[in-house]
Design an enzyme around this catalytic site. Sequence first.
Site, short mmCIF file in Angstrom:
data_model
loop_
_atom_site.label_atom_id
_atom_site.label_comp_id
_atom_site.label_asym_id
_atom_site.label_seq_id
_atom_site.Cartn_x
_atom_site.Cartn_y
_atom_site.Cartn_z
N LYS A 8 0.41 1.04 -0.25
CA LYS A 8 1.38 0.25 -1.10
C LYS A 8 1.02 -1.45 -0.88
O LYS A 8 0.23 -1.43 -0.18
CB LYS A 8 3.03 0.19 -0.19
N ALA A 96 -4.59 -4.72 7.03
CA ALA A 96 -4.82 -4.75 5.37
C ALA A 96 -3.57 -5.59 5.49
O ALA A 96 -3.64 -5.62 3.59
CB ALA A 96 -6.07 -3.75 4.45
N ASP A 135 7.15 1.06 8.46
CA ASP A 135 6.32 1.16 7.23
C ASP A 135 6.53 2.94 6.86
O ASP A 135 6.26 3.00 5.78
CB ASP A 135 5.48 0.96 6.70
#
Length: 271
Positions: A8, A96, A135
Amino acid sequence: MLRFPNAKINLGLNIVEKRSDGFHNIETIFYPIPLTDGLEIADSNKETIYNFSSSGIPIKIDDKDNIVCKAFDLLYRKYNIPSTNIHLHKNIPFGAGLGGGSSDAAFMIKMLNEKYKLELSFDEMKNLAGQLGSDCPFFIANKPVFAEGKGDVFSEILIDLSGYHILLVKPNIHISTPEAYSNVTPSQPNKSLKELITEPIQNWKNLIFNDFENSIFPNHPKLENIKNDLYNMGAVYASMSGSGSSLFGIFKDEPMCPEIWSEYFCWKSRL
Ligand SMILES: C[C@@](CO)(OP(=O)(O)O)[C@H](O)COP(=O)(O)OP(=O)(O)OC[C@H]1O[C@@H](n2ccc(N)nc2=O)[C@H](O)[C@@H]1O
Ligand SMILES: Nc1ncnc2c1ncn2[C@@H]1O[C@H](COP(=O)(O)OP(=O)(O)O)[C@@H](O)[C@H]1O
């Protein structure tokens, strides 16, 4: 059963306030992108509850600490699941801000639900995913959403970047999410991201920001330079994703990954 957990990006990220449980209330838009890992599960005739193997980008952690094994374990303890072989091919860089691990975990839940006919509802799967990371619940429905709370309270938004191109760059800088949150100063945004995102994409550059950039860019000027380079290359919109360290640009026409980034992870696709 083979599936491809996707990454995402965050389109804007406001860190609104610190909560009493130590987490932060945020406002963000999660947007799925077609950069994927590969995750396979198959019947096993071994005694152990799972047999895990991996390939691709090496993650130097014990198998039991891999979030796909944690997801398996969580469901194994609740439901009647037989011994399973698990293989993860890691392609999404971690550290990341791309939610790769979170996606692997959410896909594991969805795959076990399908393979072993657990008949879990979407809400039950979101709830299980939320026990593994803030998440993770997003990747259950895996559709663009406006997220609040810890990043786990969703409302629908109409946003479609189909036809645009994305260029994603991750230099050799690893940023851990807890460390990133520990350096932020939360603040209430003047205007909600939910409202700002309805502006034409050409206006986002001056309206929509990722709050983590304020604390991360001063310590890692390379990241700010990449963001500026993405705009100089013609990006309509550019930002760091999540807590970094990847940056993405959204382009009308297909961009090139410049030679100066040849040592970095650089990926592009049509959205
Ligand atoms: C920053 C974001 C933005 O999408 O993504 P990434 O950059 O990790 O992809 C997320 O909020 C990351 O979610 P996730 O990576 O699942 O975090 P978790 O495992 O739940 O939490 C790791 C740590 O980050 C902090 N944390 C996380 C989420 C949140 N809303 N507030 C926090 O303060 C807490 O210190 C927590 O212990
Ligand atoms: N399957 C997995 N994929 C990626 N990272 C994992 C996985 N399992 C555990 N981890 C750990 O979780 C950390 C963050 O992973 P990830 O969700 O990809 O982070 P981010 O979204 O911040 O890039 C990694 O540093 C790694 O040690």
